[in-house]
Each structure stands twice: as structure tokens, then as C-alpha cells.
Design an enzyme around this catalytic site. Structure first.
Site, short mmCIF file in Angstrom:
data_model
loop_
_atom_site.label_atom_id
_atom_site.label_comp_id
_atom_site.label_asym_id
_atom_site.label_seq_id
_atom_site.Cartn_x
_atom_site.Cartn_y
_atom_site.Cartn_z
N GLY A 16 41.26 59.52 -26.28
CA GLY A 16 41.90 58.26 -25.91
C GLY A 16 41.25 57.62 -24.69
CG HIS A 179 36.47 65.91 -40.24
ND1 HIS A 179 35.14 65.86 -39.93
CD2 HIS A 179 37.11 66.20 -39.08
CE1 HIS A 179 34.98 66.10 -38.64
NE2 HIS A 179 36.16 66.32 -38.11
P1 A3D Z 1 43.97 65.69 -26.28
O1 A3D Z 1 43.04 65.52 -25.13
O2 A3D Z 1 44.92 66.84 -26.25
O3 A3D Z 1 44.80 64.33 -26.43
C1 A3D Z 1 45.81 64.16 -27.35
C2 A3D Z 1 46.88 63.30 -26.70
O4 A3D Z 1 47.88 62.99 -27.69
C3 A3D Z 1 47.61 64.00 -25.52
O5 A3D Z 1 47.50 63.21 -24.36
C4 A3D Z 1 49.04 64.10 -26.02
O6 A3D Z 1 50.01 63.98 -25.00
C5 A3D Z 1 49.10 62.91 -26.98
N1 A3D Z 1 50.25 62.97 -27.89
C6 A3D Z 1 50.85 64.05 -28.43
N2 A3D Z 1 51.92 63.67 -29.17
C7 A3D Z 1 51.98 62.32 -29.08
C8 A3D Z 1 52.85 61.34 -29.62
N3 A3D Z 1 53.88 61.67 -30.41
N4 A3D Z 1 52.63 60.05 -29.32
C9 A3D Z 1 51.60 59.68 -28.53
N5 A3D Z 1 50.74 60.57 -27.99
C10 A3D Z 1 50.92 61.86 -28.27
O7 A3D Z 1 43.16 65.78 -27.66
P2 A3D Z 1 41.80 65.01 -28.05
O8 A3D Z 1 41.88 63.63 -27.56
O9 A3D Z 1 40.65 65.87 -27.70
O10 A3D Z 1 41.92 65.07 -29.65
C11 A3D Z 1 42.90 64.32 -30.33
C12 A3D Z 1 42.91 64.64 -31.81
O11 A3D Z 1 41.67 64.26 -32.41
C13 A3D Z 1 43.09 66.14 -32.14
O12 A3D Z 1 43.96 66.27 -33.24
C14 A3D Z 1 41.68 66.58 -32.52
O13 A3D Z 1 41.67 67.68 -33.39
C15 A3D Z 1 41.18 65.34 -33.21
N6 A3D Z 1 39.72 65.22 -33.35
C16 A3D Z 1 39.24 64.72 -34.51
C17 A3D Z 1 37.88 64.58 -34.70
C18 A3D Z 1 37.38 64.02 -35.99
O14 A3D Z 1 36.19 63.91 -36.16
C19 A3D Z 1 38.31 63.65 -37.04
C20 A3D Z 1 36.99 64.97 -33.69
C21 A3D Z 1 37.50 65.48 -32.50
C22 A3D Z 1 38.88 65.60 -32.34
#
Ligand code: A3D
Length: 312
Positions: A16, A179
Site C-alpha cells: 500500500g 498465481h
Molecule cells: P502488509 O504489509 O501486511 O499490509 C497489509 C495491510 O492490510 C496491513 O496494513 C493490514 O492492517 C491491512 N488490512 C488487514 N485487514 C484489512 C481490512 N479489513 N481493511 C483494510 N486493510 C486491512 O502486506 P503486504 O502489503 O506485503 O501484502 C498485502 C497482500 O498482497 C498479501 O496478501 C500478500 O500475500 C499479497 N501479495 C500479492 C502478490 C501478488 O503478486 C498477487 C505479491 C506480493 C504480495
């Protein structure tokens, strides 16, 4: 009066924060970072930090943080990163039950407050999450896509450039399917400035690269203890930008399939044209028998996840 685009980012975590930075640096519009109430401070803090970067980098995009869905009203694009990422030893599928609940609540918020947005889902397990997003919002398939193929293709591109000693800008690759471990790198569509990559990189090297691409996410999780976030954010921005600027880029996106490639009622990575109407066309390319068999296997894995989701 000209209107700025508004891009909502749900989940103000690692991806984000990167997304908001990219939106601002590229002046794609104003960004709203939304997280849960317990993390509202993080969302607001990251937003302020990025706004202050604008004074140094010279961008005028406004970035704000919130925990209130009312603030995403009128968004042109919503990018969803909410959920937990992998820890070492976890597969993407291990995240299903936790992230499914999160996606359902996020989808309800988007449906109510940003009913006209183009939605890009990043949360894992990607194909099941984007399927659920479409199901809960009821948005048309053209407006709900998942980001994965763009990232998997970029990883493939990066490894090929390294092996060929060529600029990554000249390399074109395509990775289709779900994926996960069953993703399908389509070698027949990989070139270095139009020259088939098979003529420029030895087969054993290519086999090793395909393997590394399949495990590209896991390699980073093992090194950092959490998922990659820079390239995933850049991947989603490429999709959002193609929509906002009607660029009509051909990108591998997790897209709702309604008979294309022989699959129905399934989200999976296929080549699509992304323009001002969202997914404007699913591009059907000829696949070798081996590639189609791999895609079938990938579709089966995604179907299994979607069926599991329906029980949760
Ligand atoms: P992270 O840094 O933990 O951020 C996730 C955020 O989501 C945290 O700040 C949480 O508080 C927030 N969150 C949790 N529940 C809610 C909700 N109900 N409403 C709003 N916000 C919420 O994780 P990240 O940013 O590293 O990864 C996020 C997601 O992307 C994860 O599921 C990863 O597995 C995924 N991801 C996908 C890819 C693809 O290529 C598809 C690659 C890398 C990560």
C-alpha cells in the site's frame, strides 16, 4: 473544470505504501490510503510522509490516510492489498481463510462507496481473492481484475535479461495461469526485441529460469521474511495507468473467464487489453499442447481454491 483522478488503496502496509508513492510520483491522481481503525495512524503517517516527499521530488498529488470508507467515494480506481502476507514456509494458499474474510468486508465497502471504480486486487491467494471480489461487489467482469501475471512476467523478464546479457527493456515475456506453483511461462511468446528467446538463451538455462520464476515470490519471502512489495506495486500501477490513460496495453491479468481458453466461471491469468473500459478484450493466443496442459493444471488448482472459498 478538469478533474484529478482519485485512486484508493485498501491496506496501507508494505505494498500500500509503495502504491501511494508511485501514484504520487507519477502524478496519476490523488491517493487515499485506507486501513483498519487500529492502523489508521499508519495510513495517515505514510500519507504525510509521501506528501512531504512531494516538496523534494516536485509532485502535487494529494495523499491522505483514513479508516473510513466514506473517504474513498468517487474513486476511479481501487487497488486492494488488504490481508496478511506470507511468512517463510507458507504457501499463498495458506492465507485463504484469513484473507477471504478480509476481502469480503473490503468488497462490501467498495461496493457501497466506490461503485464505479476499476478494481485491481493484489491480496493472496490472488485468483480466489479476485473471484470473491467480483462475487461480493457484483461489478462487471471488465472492472475487476487481479495483479499477478504482470509481476510473474516481470520476474521472468528480469531473469532472461540477466542470462542473455541484454537490456531488460528489450525483453518481452508472458506468464499465464494462476498465481502459484502452477503458473505457465509461455516461452513461445518470449522475445528479445522480436528474436525468439529460445535462439538466444540455452535450453538448460531457460529451464532453470522458468523454475526460478515459478518460485520468484518464495525466493524473496525466504530472504526478507515477508512478501515482495516494490515490484507488486509497480505491476498494479501499470494496470491502473493503462485504465486511467486508456493506453490499451496488452498485459497478463487475472481475468474472469467466460469460456475463453475453454474455462468458465474462473479467474486466471490471461493476456488482456486494458483500456478506458477496463478489460476490453481477452486475447486468445495459440498455445502448444504442453502449454495448454499446464494451463489446465493451473485452472484446476484455482478451481480447487474457489471451491474451498465457497465452503468458508
Ligand atoms: P502488509 O504489509 O501486511 O499490509 C497489509 C495491510 O492490510 C496491513 O496494513 C493490514 O492492517 C491491512 N488490512 C488487514 N485487514 C484489512 C481490512 N479489513 N481493511 C483494510 N486493510 C486491512 O502486506 P503486504 O502489503 O506485503 O501484502 C498485502 C497482500 O498482497 C498479501 O496478501 C500478500 O500475500 C499479497 N501479495 C500479492 C502478490 C501478488 O503478486 C498477487 C505479491 C506480493 C504480495
Amino acid at each position: 473544470m478538469a478533474k484529478r483522478n482519485k485512486i484508493a488503496i485498501i491496506g496501507a502496509g508494505n505494498i500500500g505504501g509503495e502504491l501511494a508513492m508511485l501514484v504520487a510520483r507519477r502524478e496519476l491522481g490523488d491517493a487515499v490510503l485506507l486501513d483498519i481503525p487500529e492502523k489508521e495512524g499508519v495510513a495517515k503517517g505514510k500519507a504525510l510522509d509521501i506528501m512531504q516527499t512531494g516538496a523534494l521530488d516536485g509532485f502535487d498529488s494529494k495523499v491522505s490516510g483514513t479508516a473510513d470508507y466514506k473517504d474513498i467515494a468517487g474513486s476511479d480506481v481501487v487497488i486492494v492489498t488488504a490481508g496478511v502476507p506470507r511468512k517463510p514456509g507458507m504457501s499463498r494458499d495458506d492465507l485463504l481463510s484469513i484473507n477471504l474474510k478480509i476481502i469480503r468486508s473490503v468488497a462490501a465497502g467498495i461496493k457501497e462507496h466506490a461503485p464505479h471504480a476499476f478494481v485491481v486486487v493484489i491480496s493472496n491467494p490472488l485468483d480466489a481473492m479476485v473471484y470473491e471480489m467480483k462475487k461480493v461487489t457484483g461489478f462487471p467482469k471488465e472492472r475487476v481484475v487481479g495483479m499477478a501475471g504482470v509481476l510473474d512476467s516481470a520476474r521472468f523478464q528480469c531473469f532472461i535479461a540477466e542470462a542473455a546479457g541484454a537490456s531488460v527493456k528489450e525483453v518481452r515475456t508472458l506468464v499465464l495461469g494462476g498465481h502459484g506453483d502452477t503458473m505457465v511461462p509461455v516461452l513461445s511468446a518470449c522475445t528479445i526485441n522480436g528474436i525468439p528467446v529460445t535462439q538466444l538463451v540455452a535450453k538448460d538455462k531457460l529451464d532453470a529460469i522458468i523454475d526460478r520464476t515459478r518460485n520468484g515470490g518464495g525466493e524473496i519471502v525466504k530472504l526478507m521474511g515477508t512478501s515482495a512489495y516494490t515490484a507488486p506495486a509497480a505491476g498494479a500501477i501499470a494496470m491502473a495507468e493503462s485504465y486511467l490513460k486508456d493506453q490499451k496495453r496488452l498485459l497478463a491479468c487475472a481475468t474472469y473467464l467466460d469460456g475463453e481458453y475453454g474455462y468458465k466461471d474462473l479467474y486466471m491469468g490471461v493476456p488482456v487489453i486494458v483500456g478506458g473500459k477496463g478489460v476490453e478484450k481477452v486475447v486468445q493466443i495459440a498455445l502448444s499442447a504442453e502449454e495448454k496442459a499446464m494451463l489446465d493444471k493451473s485452472a484446476e488448482a484455482v478451481r480447487g481454491l474457489i471451491n474451498d472459498s465457497a465452503k468458508l
